[in-house]
Design a protein around this motif. Structure first.
Motif, PDB file in Angstrom:
ATOM      1  N   SER A   1       0.818  -1.215   0.000  1.00  8.28           N
ATOM      2  CA  SER A   1       0.000   0.000   0.000  1.00  8.28           C
ATOM      3  C   SER A   1       0.853   1.267   0.000  1.00  8.28           C
ATOM      4  O   SER A   1       0.332   2.359  -0.152  1.00  8.28           O
ATOM      5  CB  SER A   1      -0.941   0.012   1.202  1.00  8.28           C
ATOM      6  N   GLY A   2       2.168   1.128   0.192  1.00  9.19           N
ATOM      7  CA  GLY A   2       3.066   2.273   0.169  1.00  9.19           C
ATOM      8  C   GLY A   2       3.174   2.999   1.496  1.00  9.19           C
ATOM      9  O   GLY A   2       3.766   4.067   1.573  1.00  9.19           O
ATOM     10  N   ARG A   3       2.625   2.435   2.553  1.00 10.43           N
ATOM     11  CA  ARG A   3       2.673   3.091   3.854  1.00 10.43           C
ATOM     12  C   ARG A   3       3.942   2.784   4.632  1.00 10.43           C
ATOM     13  O   ARG A   3       4.311   3.528   5.539  1.00 10.43           O
ATOM     14  CB  ARG A   3       1.469   2.692   4.687  1.00 10.43           C
ATOM     15  N   LEU A   4       4.609   1.671   4.280  1.00  7.57           N
ATOM     16  CA  LEU A   4       5.798   1.252   5.018  1.00  7.57           C
ATOM     17  C   LEU A   4       6.722   0.501   4.070  1.00  7.57           C
ATOM     18  O   LEU A   4       6.271  -0.365   3.329  1.00  7.57           O
ATOM     19  CB  LEU A   4       5.381   0.339   6.181  1.00  7.57           C
ATOM     20  N   ARG A   5       7.989   0.861   4.081  1.00  9.24           N
ATOM     21  CA  ARG A   5       8.941   0.150   3.228  1.00  9.24           C
ATOM     22  C   ARG A   5       9.486  -1.055   3.982  1.00  9.24           C
ATOM     23  O   ARG A   5       9.856  -0.963   5.142  1.00  9.24           O
ATOM     24  CB  ARG A   5      10.082   1.085   2.854  1.00  9.24           C
ATOM     25  N   CYS A   6       9.534  -2.168   3.302  1.00 10.05           N
ATOM     26  CA  CYS A   6      10.014  -3.402   3.907  1.00 10.05           C
ATOM     27  C   CYS A   6      11.091  -3.998   3.003  1.00 10.05           C
ATOM     28  O   CYS A   6      10.774  -4.614   1.986  1.00 10.05           O
ATOM     29  CB  CYS A   6       8.854  -4.373   4.115  1.00 10.05           C
ATOM     30  N   ASP A   7      12.341  -3.801   3.376  1.00 11.70           N
ATOM     31  CA  ASP A   7      13.461  -4.223   2.545  1.00 11.70           C
ATOM     32  C   ASP A   7      13.746  -5.719   2.599  1.00 11.70           C
ATOM     33  O   ASP A   7      14.407  -6.259   1.734  1.00 11.70           O
ATOM     34  CB  ASP A   7      14.727  -3.471   2.935  1.00 11.70           C
ATOM     35  N   TRP A   8      13.247  -6.419   3.605  1.00  9.29           N
ATOM     36  CA  TRP A   8      13.552  -7.841   3.747  1.00  9.29           C
ATOM     37  C   TRP A   8      12.534  -8.747   3.054  1.00  9.29           C
ATOM     38  O   TRP A   8      12.715  -9.965   3.052  1.00  9.29           O
ATOM     39  CB  TRP A   8      13.697  -8.236   5.209  1.00  9.29           C
ATOM     40  N   LEU A   9      11.520  -8.207   2.423  1.00  8.47           N
ATOM     41  CA  LEU A   9      10.546  -9.050   1.725  1.00  8.47           C
ATOM     42  C   LEU A   9      11.174  -9.916   0.628  1.00  8.47           C
ATOM     43  O   LEU A   9      10.779 -11.067   0.475  1.00  8.47           O
ATOM     44  CB  LEU A   9       9.419  -8.200   1.155  1.00  8.47           C
ATOM     45  N   PRO A  10      12.133  -9.403  -0.144  1.00 10.67           N
ATOM     46  CA  PRO A  10      12.750 -10.281  -1.147  1.00 10.67           C
ATOM     47  C   PRO A  10      13.484 -11.482  -0.552  1.00 10.67           C
ATOM     48  O   PRO A  10      13.724 -12.473  -1.251  1.00 10.67           O
ATOM     49  CB  PRO A  10      13.737  -9.372  -1.872  1.00 10.67           C
ATOM     50  N   ALA A  11      13.805 -11.452   0.721  1.00 12.06           N
ATOM     51  CA  ALA A  11      14.471 -12.594   1.361  1.00 12.06           C
ATOM     52  C   ALA A  11      13.557 -13.795   1.467  1.00 12.06           C
ATOM     53  O   ALA A  11      14.013 -14.919   1.654  1.00 12.06           O
ATOM     54  CB  ALA A  11      14.974 -12.191   2.747  1.00 12.06           C
ATOM     55  N   LEU A  12      12.258 -13.598   1.344  1.00 13.09           N
ATOM     56  CA  LEU A  12      11.309 -14.694   1.437  1.00 13.09           C
ATOM     57  C   LEU A  12      11.332 -15.593   0.212  1.00 13.09           C
ATOM     58  O   LEU A  12      11.027 -16.773   0.293  1.00 13.09           O
ATOM     59  CB  LEU A  12       9.884 -14.169   1.610  1.00 13.09           C
ATOM     60  N   VAL A  13      11.712 -15.058  -0.923  1.00 13.98           N
ATOM     61  CA  VAL A  13      11.656 -15.828  -2.169  1.00 13.98           C
ATOM     62  C   VAL A  13      12.869 -16.692  -2.350  1.00 13.98           C
ATOM     63  O   VAL A  13      13.907 -16.522  -1.894  1.00 13.98           O
ATOM     64  CB  VAL A  13      11.521 -14.870  -3.371  1.00 13.98           C
TER      65      VAL A  13
END
Length: 88
Positions: free
Chosen positions: A76-88
């Motif tokens: 939604s653009g309310r919070l940046r989450c840099d570790w999401l790509p670590a899930l893939v």
């Protein structure tokens, strides 16, 4: 969410804990809730504390719920989450 995904997030958190200390501590809190959920069920059942079992069961899902919340906030653009790509 499986254990390898949780491990990848934890590794990312350890590598970036100086840049994102709040992220590091929030993830540790989720893992602590997860472990407390798993470890608390047996004593709660032995002591017949059904209210405690009711608190432990949602703790099983704390890491998954946290990740889902962060994904939603990131999308939604309310919070940046840099570790999401670590899930893939």
């Amino acid at each position: 969410m499986n254990v390898s995904q949780m491990s990848r997030i934890k590794r990312w958190q350890l590598e970036h804990r100086r840049e994102a200390p709040l992220e590091y501590h929030a993830w540790d809190m989720m893992l602590t809730l997860w472990v407390l959920g798993w470890m608390g069920v047996a004593p709660a059942l032995l002591l017949h504390w059904t209210w405690m079992v009711a608190l432990c069961v949602p703790a099983f899902f704390a890491p998954s719920l946290y990740v889902r919340l962060r994904e939603r906030l990131h999308d939604s653009g309310r919070l940046r989450c840099d570790w999401l790509p670590a899930l893939v």
